[in-house]
Motif scaffolding. Structure first.
Motif, mmCIF file in Angstrom:
data_model
loop_
_atom_site.group_PDB
_atom_site.id
_atom_site.type_symbol
_atom_site.label_atom_id
_atom_site.label_comp_id
_atom_site.label_asym_id
_atom_site.label_seq_id
_atom_site.Cartn_x
_atom_site.Cartn_y
_atom_site.Cartn_z
ATOM 1 N N HIS A 66 33.604 39.558 36.555
ATOM 2 C CA HIS A 66 33.434 39.450 35.200
ATOM 3 C C HIS A 66 34.305 40.606 34.220
ATOM 4 C CE1 HIS A 66 31.212 38.776 31.656
ATOM 5 N NE2 HIS A 66 30.462 40.117 31.668
ATOM 6 N N ALA A 67 34.268 42.014 34.957
ATOM 7 C CA ALA A 67 34.972 42.580 34.304
ATOM 8 C C ALA A 67 36.602 42.391 34.354
ATOM 9 C CB ALA A 67 34.801 44.132 35.029
ATOM 10 N N LEU A 68 36.844 41.654 35.428
ATOM 11 C CA LEU A 68 38.480 41.527 35.292
ATOM 12 C C LEU A 68 38.582 40.342 34.315
ATOM 13 C CD1 LEU A 68 39.345 42.207 38.939
ATOM 14 C CD2 LEU A 68 40.713 42.872 37.141
ATOM 15 N N VAL A 69 37.652 39.516 34.512
ATOM 16 C CA VAL A 69 37.970 38.342 33.342
ATOM 17 C C VAL A 69 37.873 38.903 31.991
ATOM 18 C CG1 VAL A 69 36.832 36.276 32.383
ATOM 19 C CG2 VAL A 69 36.832 36.691 34.771
ATOM 20 N N LEU B 92 41.348 38.564 29.717
ATOM 21 C CA LEU B 92 41.380 38.062 28.282
ATOM 22 C C LEU B 92 41.743 39.080 27.253
ATOM 23 C CD1 LEU B 92 40.619 35.364 26.991
ATOM 24 C CD2 LEU B 92 38.336 36.034 26.932
ATOM 25 N N SER B 93 41.170 40.253 27.501
ATOM 26 C CA SER B 93 41.627 41.271 26.493
ATOM 27 C C SER B 93 43.095 41.382 26.463
ATOM 28 C CB SER B 93 40.738 42.569 26.560
ATOM 29 O OG SER B 93 41.227 43.698 25.717
ATOM 30 N N ALA B 94 43.888 41.516 27.591
ATOM 31 C CA ALA B 94 45.095 41.853 27.549
ATOM 32 C C ALA B 94 45.918 40.667 27.103
ATOM 33 C CB ALA B 94 45.678 41.884 29.050
ATOM 34 N N GLY C 288 42.715 48.718 21.569
ATOM 35 C CA GLY C 288 42.081 47.515 21.396
ATOM 36 C C GLY C 288 41.747 46.813 22.680
ATOM 37 N N PHE C 289 42.820 46.787 23.364
ATOM 38 C CA PHE C 289 42.638 46.605 25.089
ATOM 39 C C PHE C 289 41.395 46.962 25.389
ATOM 40 C CE2 PHE C 289 43.392 45.096 29.234
ATOM 41 C CZ PHE C 289 43.655 46.116 29.991
ATOM 42 N N LEU C 290 41.278 48.052 25.759
ATOM 43 C CA LEU C 290 40.008 48.875 25.987
ATOM 44 C C LEU C 290 38.867 48.510 25.487
ATOM 45 C CD1 LEU C 290 41.443 52.430 26.690
ATOM 46 C CD2 LEU C 290 41.154 50.679 28.341
ATOM 47 N N ILE C 291 38.798 48.441 24.320
ATOM 48 C CA ILE C 291 37.513 48.232 23.355
ATOM 49 C C ILE C 291 37.161 46.618 23.531
ATOM 50 C CG2 ILE C 291 36.567 47.906 20.958
ATOM 51 C CD1 ILE C 291 38.228 50.398 20.142
ATOM 52 N N ILE C 292 37.978 45.938 23.642
ATOM 53 C CA ILE C 292 37.854 44.392 23.754
ATOM 54 C C ILE C 292 37.340 44.214 25.149
ATOM 55 C CG2 ILE C 292 38.861 42.147 23.793
ATOM 56 C CD1 ILE C 292 40.603 42.851 21.166
ATOM 57 N N GLY C 293 37.883 44.715 26.215
ATOM 58 C CA GLY C 293 37.745 44.541 27.333
ATOM 59 C C GLY C 293 36.404 44.930 27.696
ATOM 60 N N SER D 244 32.938 42.768 28.923
ATOM 61 C CA SER D 244 32.323 42.998 29.904
ATOM 62 C C SER D 244 30.940 43.263 29.771
ATOM 63 C CB SER D 244 32.814 44.584 30.682
ATOM 64 O OG SER D 244 34.470 44.425 30.911
ATOM 65 N N LEU D 245 30.472 43.757 28.622
ATOM 66 C CA LEU D 245 28.948 43.879 28.359
ATOM 67 C C LEU D 245 28.299 43.021 28.258
ATOM 68 C CD1 LEU D 245 29.234 47.243 26.358
ATOM 69 C CD2 LEU D 245 28.527 47.037 28.923
ATOM 70 N N LEU D 246 29.093 41.678 27.612
ATOM 71 C CA LEU D 246 28.354 40.348 27.344
ATOM 72 C C LEU D 246 27.774 39.772 28.620
ATOM 73 C CD1 LEU D 246 30.770 39.068 24.621
ATOM 74 C CD2 LEU D 246 28.576 39.884 24.234
ATOM 75 N N PRO D 247 26.679 39.086 28.440
ATOM 76 C CA PRO D 247 26.072 38.534 29.575
ATOM 77 C C PRO D 247 27.144 37.337 30.355
ATOM 78 C CG PRO D 247 24.888 37.738 27.679
ATOM 79 C CD PRO D 247 25.986 38.910 27.262
ATOM 80 N N ARG D 248 27.915 36.735 29.619
ATOM 81 C CA ARG D 248 28.676 35.815 30.267
ATOM 82 C C ARG D 248 30.104 35.762 30.247
ATOM 83 N NH1 ARG D 248 30.222 31.131 26.037
ATOM 84 N NH2 ARG D 248 31.533 30.596 27.401
ATOM 85 N N SER D 249 30.871 35.260 31.096
ATOM 86 C CA SER D 249 32.287 35.457 31.443
ATOM 87 C C SER D 249 33.019 34.142 30.331
ATOM 88 C CB SER D 249 32.663 35.171 32.660
ATOM 89 O OG SER D 249 32.817 36.417 33.376
#
Lengths: 151, 108
Positions: free
Chosen positions: B7-10, B14-16, B58-63, B67-72
């Motif tokens: 989930h974190a990598l997704v 996506l952020s990247a 932006g990359f870190l914040i969006i990532g 990641s904190l959202l329940p779904r990928s």
């Protein structure tokens, strides 16, 4: 050139080269038959730190010296395209490298075993490493060209 | 491989994709639209500092946010290929644009 600019420029170049070597090492490790996850973790962390260091030191030099003292020399010289094409492209495409380096770091630390065990994941990670290596090579070449044009 | 690591990598992949696309767009847009470049310079003291901060932060914040959202939002393998193409096309767009500006464009 003052000593602080000489130091930051030197650190920028050295850290950048360490980062380039790191990306290449990741690429070569993934291309091999047996990849060491420990090696990939250490190399991805080193690459990330190197690119971040190169970024900050290069940015310091670029903002405080390049624009006012180096760019006018290049633009007035025989190779104004060294700035117009290579510096402009370099300073913006470089922004992709810390992002990619961070992703490699996450890939190897969070799911490195799965990446190496699954050929589909290993292949796409290798392709990303190849692309990152090509970008790093371009940036290195551009840096050499820009430095030469400022002489 | 459906776990929090995937989930974190997704999320960060996506952020990247979003940030690299945005970086290329802002880079070219700022050259074509002077007020954008002026805004970056006045807000961040230098247009390149603005692009640097917006891209990595932006990359870190969006990532982290995703990641904190329940779904990928997608599957990792196809997203990694999308990232590959995004980096390639964004790099070529930037090089192509500045090649055009350096050698082909007629500047008043």
């Amino acid at each position: 050139m003052s000593s602080i600019f000489a130091i930051t420029l030197s650190v920028h170049v050295i850290a950048g080269i360490v980062g380039v070597i790191g990306i290449f090492a990741i690429m070569m490790s993934l291309a091999g038959r047996r990849s060491s996850l420990r090696f990939l973790k250490i190399t991805s962390a080193t690459t990330l730190i190197s690119f971040l260091t190169s970024w900050f030191t290069g940015g310091y030099y670029y903002v405080l010296r390049y624009g006012s003292e180096v760019k006018p020399v290049i633009k007035a010289g025989d190779n104004p395209w060294a700035h117009a094409l290579f510096m402009e492209a370099k300073e913006h495409i470089f922004l992709f490298l810390p992002v990619l380096a961070f992703l490699f770091f996450l890939l190897f630390f969070l799911m490195g075993k799965e990446v190496l065990a699954n050929q589909k994941y290993k292949k796409v990670t290798l392709l990303l490493a190849v692309l990152a290596s090509l970008i790093a090579l371009f940036i290195t070449f551009a840096g050499v060209l820009i430095s030469g044009s400022a002489q | 491989m459906h776990d929090k690591n995937t989930h974190a990598l997704v999320s960060f992949t996506l952020s990247a994709i979003l940030i690299i696309t945005a970086t290329a767009a802002v880079t070219i847009g700022a050259e074509l639209h002077a007020p954008l470049k002026s805004w970056l310079a006045s807000t961040f003291s230098h247009h390149w500092i603005g692009k640097s901060i917006l891209s990595f932060a932006g990359f870190l914040i969006i990532g982290v946010g995703l990641s904190l959202l329940p779904r990928s939002f997608g599957k990792l393998l196809p997203l990694l290929y999308v990232l590959l193409w995004t980096v390639l096309l964004s790099s070529l767009a930037i090089i192509g644009f500045f090649y055009y500006e350096a050698f082909l464009a007629v500047h008043p």
